[in-house]
Design a protein around this motif. Structure first.
Motif, PDB file in Angstrom:
ATOM      1  N   ALA A 132      38.455  29.941  35.158  1.00  0.00           N
ATOM      2  CA  ALA A 132      38.513  29.757  33.713  1.00  0.00           C
ATOM      3  C   ALA A 132      39.915  29.356  33.265  1.00  0.00           C
ATOM      4  N   ALA A 133      40.912  29.760  34.033  1.00  0.00           N
ATOM      5  CA  ALA A 133      42.297  29.456  33.674  1.00  0.00           C
ATOM      6  C   ALA A 133      43.104  29.298  34.953  1.00  0.00           C
ATOM      7  N   VAL A 134      44.182  28.524  34.895  1.00  0.00           N
ATOM      8  CA  VAL A 134      45.084  28.457  36.044  1.00  0.00           C
ATOM      9  C   VAL A 134      45.695  29.843  36.271  1.00  0.00           C
ATOM     10  N   GLY A 135      45.782  30.624  35.187  1.00  0.00           N
ATOM     11  CA  GLY A 135      46.271  32.000  35.306  1.00  0.00           C
ATOM     12  C   GLY A 135      45.505  32.796  36.363  1.00  0.00           C
ATOM     13  N   GLU A 136      44.189  32.558  36.497  1.00  0.00           N
ATOM     14  CA  GLU A 136      43.396  33.253  37.526  1.00  0.00           C
ATOM     15  C   GLU A 136      43.835  32.807  38.917  1.00  0.00           C
ATOM     16  N   MET A 137      44.129  31.517  39.050  1.00  0.00           N
ATOM     17  CA  MET A 137      44.515  30.968  40.356  1.00  0.00           C
ATOM     18  C   MET A 137      45.898  31.481  40.759  1.00  0.00           C
ATOM     19  N   VAL A 138      46.809  31.545  39.781  1.00  0.00           N
ATOM     20  CA  VAL A 138      48.145  32.081  40.070  1.00  0.00           C
ATOM     21  C   VAL A 138      48.031  33.560  40.448  1.00  0.00           C
ATOM     22  N   PHE A 139      47.139  34.283  39.767  1.00  0.00           N
ATOM     23  CA  PHE A 139      46.930  35.692  40.138  1.00  0.00           C
ATOM     24  C   PHE A 139      46.493  35.790  41.604  1.00  0.00           C
ATOM     25  N   ASP A 140      45.557  34.922  42.017  1.00  0.00           N
ATOM     26  CA  ASP A 140      45.083  34.925  43.407  1.00  0.00           C
ATOM     27  C   ASP A 140      46.239  34.687  44.379  1.00  0.00           C
ATOM     28  N   ILE A 141      47.105  33.740  44.022  1.00  0.00           N
ATOM     29  CA  ILE A 141      48.248  33.430  44.895  1.00  0.00           C
ATOM     30  C   ILE A 141      49.181  34.647  44.972  1.00  0.00           C
ATOM     31  N   LEU A 142      49.508  35.219  43.813  1.00  0.00           N
ATOM     32  CA  LEU A 142      50.425  36.369  43.800  1.00  0.00           C
ATOM     33  C   LEU A 142      49.820  37.551  44.559  1.00  0.00           C
ATOM     34  N   ASP A 143      48.517  37.728  44.399  1.00  0.00           N
ATOM     35  CA  ASP A 143      47.840  38.827  45.088  1.00  0.00           C
ATOM     36  C   ASP A 143      47.923  38.625  46.605  1.00  0.00           C
ATOM     37  N   ALA A 144      47.702  37.375  47.043  1.00  0.00           N
ATOM     38  CA  ALA A 144      47.772  37.073  48.476  1.00  0.00           C
ATOM     39  C   ALA A 144      49.194  37.260  49.007  1.00  0.00           C
ATOM     40  N   LEU A 145      50.181  37.107  48.128  1.00  0.00           N
ATOM     41  CA  LEU A 145      51.585  37.263  48.538  1.00  0.00           C
ATOM     42  C   LEU A 145      52.053  38.722  48.381  1.00  0.00           C
ATOM     43  N   ASP A 146      51.108  39.616  48.035  1.00  0.00           N
ATOM     44  CA  ASP A 146      51.441  41.023  47.809  1.00  0.00           C
ATOM     45  C   ASP A 146      52.497  41.212  46.725  1.00  0.00           C
ATOM     46  N   ALA A 147      52.439  40.375  45.715  1.00  0.00           N
ATOM     47  CA  ALA A 147      53.418  40.472  44.630  1.00  0.00           C
ATOM     48  C   ALA A 147      53.207  41.763  43.848  1.00  0.00           C
ATOM     49  N   GLU A 148      54.295  42.252  43.296  1.00  0.00           N
ATOM     50  CA  GLU A 148      54.176  43.377  42.364  1.00  0.00           C
ATOM     51  C   GLU A 148      53.812  42.783  41.009  1.00  0.00           C
ATOM     52  N   ILE A 149      52.766  43.326  40.393  1.00  0.00           N
ATOM     53  CA  ILE A 149      52.359  42.824  39.078  1.00  0.00           C
ATOM     54  C   ILE A 149      53.208  43.557  38.037  1.00  0.00           C
ATOM     55  N   THR A 150      54.370  42.979  37.732  1.00  0.00           N
ATOM     56  CA  THR A 150      55.269  43.579  36.742  1.00  0.00           C
ATOM     57  C   THR A 150      54.698  43.353  35.347  1.00  0.00           C
ATOM     58  N   THR A 151      55.238  44.049  34.358  1.00  0.00           N
ATOM     59  CA  THR A 151      54.745  43.875  32.995  1.00  0.00           C
ATOM     60  C   THR A 151      54.892  42.421  32.518  1.00  0.00           C
ATOM     61  N   PRO A 152      56.051  41.772  32.698  1.00  0.00           N
ATOM     62  CA  PRO A 152      56.149  40.368  32.247  1.00  0.00           C
ATOM     63  C   PRO A 152      55.148  39.441  32.953  1.00  0.00           C
ATOM     64  N   ILE A 153      54.934  39.636  34.243  1.00  0.00           N
ATOM     65  CA  ILE A 153      53.956  38.804  34.965  1.00  0.00           C
ATOM     66  C   ILE A 153      52.549  39.081  34.425  1.00  0.00           C
ATOM     67  N   ALA A 154      52.234  40.354  34.227  1.00  0.00           N
ATOM     68  CA  ALA A 154      50.901  40.719  33.729  1.00  0.00           C
ATOM     69  C   ALA A 154      50.668  40.158  32.335  1.00  0.00           C
ATOM     70  N   GLU A 155      51.671  40.271  31.459  1.00  0.00           N
ATOM     71  CA  GLU A 155      51.511  39.753  30.089  1.00  0.00           C
ATOM     72  C   GLU A 155      51.284  38.246  30.112  1.00  0.00           C
ATOM     73  N   SER A 156      52.024  37.551  30.963  1.00  0.00           N
ATOM     74  CA  SER A 156      51.922  36.089  31.031  1.00  0.00           C
ATOM     75  C   SER A 156      50.539  35.662  31.524  1.00  0.00           C
ATOM     76  N   LEU A 157      50.059  36.290  32.601  1.00  0.00           N
ATOM     77  CA  LEU A 157      48.753  35.902  33.150  1.00  0.00           C
ATOM     78  C   LEU A 157      47.614  36.346  32.238  1.00  0.00           C
ATOM     79  N   TYR A 158      47.770  37.512  31.628  1.00  0.00           N
ATOM     80  CA  TYR A 158      46.729  38.003  30.711  1.00  0.00           C
ATOM     81  C   TYR A 158      46.538  37.011  29.557  1.00  0.00           C
ATOM     82  N   MET A 159      47.656  36.539  28.976  1.00  0.00           N
ATOM     83  CA  MET A 159      47.544  35.600  27.863  1.00  0.00           C
ATOM     84  C   MET A 159      46.981  34.257  28.326  1.00  0.00           C
TER      85      MET A 159
END
Ligand SMILES: [Mn+2]
Length: 343
Positions: A132-159
């Motif tokens: 539905a959004a590139v935000g979902e795809m970036v989330f998948d990439i970050l998740d695969a990279l074991d990224a920490e979902i910080t508040t700024p990252i979460a706010e950006s992808l959520y929006m």
């Protein structure tokens, strides 16, 4: 195929050191949010050099995301290893701003997009119209990279996801969209009502006036299966407002009961009409926009017509009637009189 390109992107992020993160012209929540989240991860967690240029116009309603940009504006001195292009269906959608694309010809081009008509114009392309959004795809990439979902990252992808799904109301909304958002809320410790308040309930005076003008100039055809809204220059000028804040106004037309097609006409210059198109279900305004020199998705698209306002409306009405399979005689339409607001 898709998995391979996603894995190629993850491999490139591991291998390369400097990145330029690019969104599209007239950036929306998805373009800004997904760019920011990726730039923040690369800079703060992966120890890479990453640069996200400020868009030419940072839309006021996403002002709260701009504070997360701190540090992502630092341009690597030498040429960058890779240019990551997000949410752009073709090369001409990229918002280069002050940068010269010719300076990056030797960089690896990575395209991450979700438009149905998305072109594979990069060296590595991950185009997934199911997202539905590139935000979902970036989330998948970050998740695969074991990224920490910080508040700024979460706010950006959520929006990114909330805006591209129309607050989970568009037909692109999936269980996955909501699952990712739930994870973002939990892992990033973010407040959904605060974020949607920033974007949807923070009207400027100008935005409120533009809504008023657009609604006053509404035209309804075929028992409201088609709704047109218009922002004409005379009305906008008479209210000493501008066209800057109009995002989402066309969606008001889509809230009419029974509406299938809607359009907002913005008279941005003499014989220069910016047309936003919306449709319900299987009706494809993306193809129509493309035919008219624009682009977009099946249910949300736009184009610019170089002709007078009255003619632009006729052109779109004809096309809309074709889309609905109607050969309606114009006299059968109920057309309101042209109105200009002069205070
Ligand atoms: Mn998008």
């Amino acid at each position: 195929m898709t998995m391979k390109s996603k894995n190629d992107i993850i491999e490139a992020i591991h291998r390369l050191d400097s990145f330029l993160i690019m969104g599209h012209v007239d950036p929306d929540g998805d373009s800004l949010g997904s760019s920011l989240a990726l730039a923040l991860y690369l800079l703060e967690q992966a120890g890479k050099r990453a640069y996200m240029p400020a868009p030419v116009n940072w839309p006021g309603r996403y002002g709260f995301l701009e504070k997360h940009r701190d540090g992502t504006g630092e341009m690597p001195k030498e040429k960058v290893d890779a240019v990551i292009i997000l949410d752009c269906s073709s090369a001409d959608r990229v918002d280069w701003g002050q940068l010269d694309p010719r300076d990056y010809e030797e960089s690896l081009f990575i395209v991450i997009d979700h438009h149905e008509e998305g072109k594979a114009f990069g060296d590595i392309n991950w185009i997934d119209p199911e997202s539905a959004a590139v935000g979902e795809m970036v989330f998948d990439i970050l998740d695969a990279l074991d990224a920490e979902i910080t508040t700024p990252i979460a706010e950006s992808l959520y929006m990114a996801i909330v805006t591209d799904t129309g607050r989970f109301t568009h037909s692109n909304t999936t269980a996955r969209s909501m699952q990712i958002c739930a994870e973002l809320i939990e892992r990033g410790n973010i407040c959904p009502s605060k974020l949607t308040g920033e974007v949807y309930y923070s009207f400027s005076e100008e935005y409120l006036r533009n809504i008023g003008i657009a609604l006053y100039n509404s035209r309804i055809y075929m028992d409201a299966r088609i709704v047109f809204l218009t922002l004409d220059r005379a009305s906008v000028r008479s209210f000493s407002t501008t066209f800057d804040e109009t995002e989402g106004i066309v969606d008001l037309a889509m809230s009419v009961k029974g509406v299938e097609l809607a359009s907002l006409f913005k008279e941005i210059g003499q014989n220069m009409i910016r047309v936003s198109l919306r449709s319900r279900g299987k009706i494809d305004v993306g193809a129509l926009a493309k035919e008219l020199g624009g682009g977009g998705h099946r249910n949300a698209a736009g184009c610019t017509l170089k002709m007078p306002l009255s003619l632009a409306r006729e052109v779109i009405l004809d096309k809309f009637e074709d889309l609905l399979g109607m050969n309606l005689t114009r006299s059968a339409c109920k057309v309101a009189d042209e109105r200009h607001i002069v205070p």
